[in-house]
Design an enzyme around this catalytic site. Structure first.
Site, PDB file in Angstrom:
ATOM      1  N   HIS A  21      68.339  96.990  72.835  1.00 52.51           N
ATOM      2  CA  HIS A  21      68.570  95.545  72.729  1.00 52.51           C
ATOM      3  C   HIS A  21      69.342  95.279  71.446  1.00 52.51           C
ATOM      4  CE1 HIS A  21      66.724  91.213  73.071  1.00 52.51           C
ATOM      5  NE2 HIS A  21      67.940  91.202  72.543  1.00 52.51           N
ATOM      6  N   HIS A  43      73.120  93.345  70.247  1.00 51.72           N
ATOM      7  CA  HIS A  43      74.367  92.639  70.572  1.00 51.72           C
ATOM      8  C   HIS A  43      75.429  93.094  69.576  1.00 51.72           C
ATOM      9  CE1 HIS A  43      72.121  89.811  73.163  1.00 51.72           C
ATOM     10  NE2 HIS A  43      71.157  90.018  72.275  1.00 51.72           N
ATOM     11  N   HIS A  97      67.563  88.661  79.131  1.00 52.87           N
ATOM     12  CA  HIS A  97      66.704  88.053  78.122  1.00 52.87           C
ATOM     13  C   HIS A  97      65.782  87.075  78.854  1.00 52.87           C
ATOM     14  CE1 HIS A  97      69.522  89.679  75.294  1.00 52.87           C
ATOM     15  NE2 HIS A  97      69.071  89.003  74.263  1.00 52.87           N
ATOM     16  N   GLU A 123      61.786  84.680  75.421  1.00 50.49           N
ATOM     17  CA  GLU A 123      61.925  84.711  73.962  1.00 50.49           C
ATOM     18  C   GLU A 123      61.421  83.370  73.430  1.00 50.49           C
ATOM     19  OE1 GLU A 123      65.977  84.906  72.590  1.00 50.49           O
ATOM     20  OE2 GLU A 123      65.426  85.193  70.486  1.00 50.49           O
ATOM     21  N   ASP A 135      68.352  93.649  67.872  1.00 48.13           N
ATOM     22  CA  ASP A 135      68.935  92.395  68.365  1.00 48.13           C
ATOM     23  C   ASP A 135      70.283  92.075  67.699  1.00 48.13           C
ATOM     24  OD1 ASP A 135      69.049  90.254  70.053  1.00 48.13           O
ATOM     25  OD2 ASP A 135      67.411  89.108  69.149  1.00 48.13           O
ATOM     26  N   ASP A 136      70.248  91.393  66.564  1.00 47.51           N
ATOM     27  CA  ASP A 136      71.469  91.041  65.824  1.00 47.51           C
ATOM     28  C   ASP A 136      71.256  91.407  64.352  1.00 47.51           C
ATOM     29  OD1 ASP A 136      73.004  89.431  67.969  1.00 47.51           O
ATOM     30  OD2 ASP A 136      70.998  88.562  68.004  1.00 47.51           O
TER      31      ASP A 136
END
Ligand code: ZN
Length: 566
Positions: A28, A30, A208, A211, A291-292
């Protein structure tokens, strides 16, 4: 980068090192969320794009977010600098380089084509650049990376469908599709046709869900989009029957602890708690991801460290989540088996799991059957195999054959007396590219030939498969192998993990090794890593005692080696 465990880290330095060095997959992530301010300014400058502020001001702005949307606004703005194939290549390569430091073996990387096509960057430019980064990353960093094309859920399904059309010439570069961006008000049901079409094209599907939105989004993703993984999914905790179903079906959740903290998911929905521990306790198939990372204060290992600290997790939890990351990935079974074997090996070296009952015997290729050296090695190998040890040798003649010969006799003896021996083998590690003139499948006593592509690769096979080594009479080849495992032991000694046992026959080695060690002024602690032995009984006793000690100390029981997902 951090240089030691945070003060609240349970288990201290040992667990911290285990976490950092554990082979893992990132599922996961990005790619646009890995754009660090430095790289953003660098790319902006070469593209002539004006960006307000400084690296430092961007760092500060990224320190906290009100919610997902607040973050997304900043994230999309940063993407404006990305224009050329080179930009996307650099972005991917920079991430893979950083991930390699965290010992990431495989990455399934999300990209948002619409973020770029909507501002006039052609789809081909985006995917060609990312793909180039992946190919170069595999060559230099040994990371198996794949792309998952994500659709922006705040846009329409029509827009997603037309993006899918643009991907048609590039399907060989994409493993699956996903769904991201603002979740609330954009339920999975909005994209049912898209997911059906993508699945029909052979693409794997993830989304997703759960969340910020409730458990019903997770249910929709499972039932309407038929996804194989849920990204985030933490809101399942609000519905116990859903938790039960996810656990029963083994649906992977790709959780992102730092993201949940930074986007106030923990504070708004879970009373400020990190829920990783709760998800694990519920028996869910949890994986840890970043994630980011350029926005949320850390890459994958930082996420592991946060989860372990916040939830007081153990090495068992870490092992399980790393293993989950591979079994839940879209890697081939061949790659899954390889990655998991590396994870298991790391767990053994770290002292959390007992080593296998394997031993490697080194020795010259010259001694003939009937010679004292041959018969000595044969008797030792027979004794070890009769006590259940799998013996590894170089697989050809001389001491290698003597080791295999004795090991086969010991194994047969054990089988005839009804001993447990299914897993026991006589292994010969061959190098056909170098030894084309020798027996192609090794000597006739070998039950399992193993092929190495080079001499160093062969030594690596010995090290990866056994923690116990015995050097019998030999010359340069034997000395090379002995020095290699010796050096390997000295490194492990300095980083404080379990040590391999290296035994050498006193009659062959004491004089030359002591003279060598004196002349070279080798440190006493390094000299102590080699032990002289006189007899087969003594060898067996040393190995048995060490194995017993390490079995008692072990806290993780490794599952059988991975063979197939089905
Ligand atoms: Zn995400």
């Amino acid at each position: 980068m951090a240089s030691g465990p945070p003060p609240d880290f349970p288990g201290g330095g040992r667990l911290w090192r285990y976490v950092r060095g554990a082979p893992k997959a990132e599922l996961h992530l990005h790619i646009e969320g890995t754009l660090e301010p430095e790289l953003m300014f660098e790319i902006a400058a070469r593209n002539g794009v004006a960006v307000e502020g400084t690296v430092e001001s961007h760092r500060i702005r990224r320190q906290s977010f009100k919610d997902l949307q607040d973050f997304l606004d900043l994230y999309y703005a940063a993407c404006d600098v990305l224009k050329t194939e080179e930009d996307f290549r650099d972005l991917m390569y920079a991430y893979l380089q950083r991930a390699a430091v965290d010992n990431v073996y495989a990455a399934e990387v999300f990209f948002d084509p619409q973020t770029h096509t909507e501002r006039g960057v052609p789809f081909d430019v985006v995917i060609s650049g990312l793909h180039r980064g992946i190919v170069e990353g595999h060559r230099n960093l040994e990371i198996r990376a794949n792309l998952i094309m994500c659709f922006l859920r705040h846009l329409s399904e029509e827009s997603a469908l037309s993006t899918l059309e643009q991907a048609l010439p590039h399907l060989d570069k994409i493993v699956g599709i996903g769904l991201d961006s603002g979740e609330l008000g954009n339920p999975p049901s909005k994209f049912e046709r898209l997911f059906e079409r993508a699945a029909g094209m052979g693409l794997k599907t993830v989304a997703h869900a759960g969340e910020e939105a409730g458990p019903e989004y997770i249910l929709e993703a499972l039932e309407l989009l038929k996804v194989r993984r849920i990204d985030h999914g933490v809101q399942c905790l609000k519905d116990s029957s859903l938790v039960e179903r996810l656990a029963k079906e083994g649906v992977p959740l790709t959780t992102c602890p730092l993201s949940n903290m930074k986007l106030q998911v923990n504070s708004r929905y879970f009373g400020g708690r990190n829920v990783t521990g709760q998800l694990l306790e519920a028996g869910l198939r949890v994986t840890i991801n970043s994630d980011d990372p350029a926005y949320f204060g850390g890459y994958i290992n930082d996420n592991f460290v946060r989860a372990v600290s916040d939830c007081n997790l153990t090495e068992r939890d870490v092992y399980k989540m790393c293993r989950n990351s591979f079994t839940s990935s879209f890697l081939s079974d061949v790659d899954k088996a390889f990655c998991i074997s590396q994870l298991d090996y790391h767990t053994i070296v770290s002292g959390y799991a007992a080593p296998p009952r394997n031993i490697s015997i080194f020795g010259s290729r010259s001694p003939e059957p009937g010679s004292p050296e041959y018969e000595e090695a044969r008797a030792i190998a027979k004794l070890l195999a009769s006590r259940g040890f799998t013996v590894f040798t170089g697989g050809y003649s001389g001491i290698m054959m003597a080791g295999a010969h004795g090991a086969r006799e010991g194994l047969d003896e054990r089988r005839n007396s009804g001993g447990e021996s299914e897993a026991q083998e006589v292994c010969g590690v061959l190098v056909p590219s170098l030894f084309a003139f020798r027996e192609p499948l090794g000597n006739s006593y070998t039950t399992r030939p193993i092929v190495a592509r080079s001499l160093t690769n062969r030594i690596n096979h010995f090290c990866m498969n056994s923690e116990y080594f015995l050097a019998c009479r030999g010359t340069i080849g034997t000395i090379t192998e002995l020095l290699y495992v010796w050096k390997y032991a000295t490194i492990r000694n300095t980083i404080g993990v379990s040590l391999p046992k290296i035994l050498v026959l006193r009659s062959n080695f004491e004089k030359p090794l002591e003279a060598f060690a004196d002349a070279m002024k080798i440190f006493p602690e390094d000299r102590g890593l080699i032990q002289y032995v006189d007899s087969g009984e003594e060898i067996l006793q040393v190995f048995e005692e060490d194995l017993k000690r390490r079995t008692v100390a072990a806290t993780i029981t490794l599952p059988p080696p991975f063979s197939t997902s089905n």
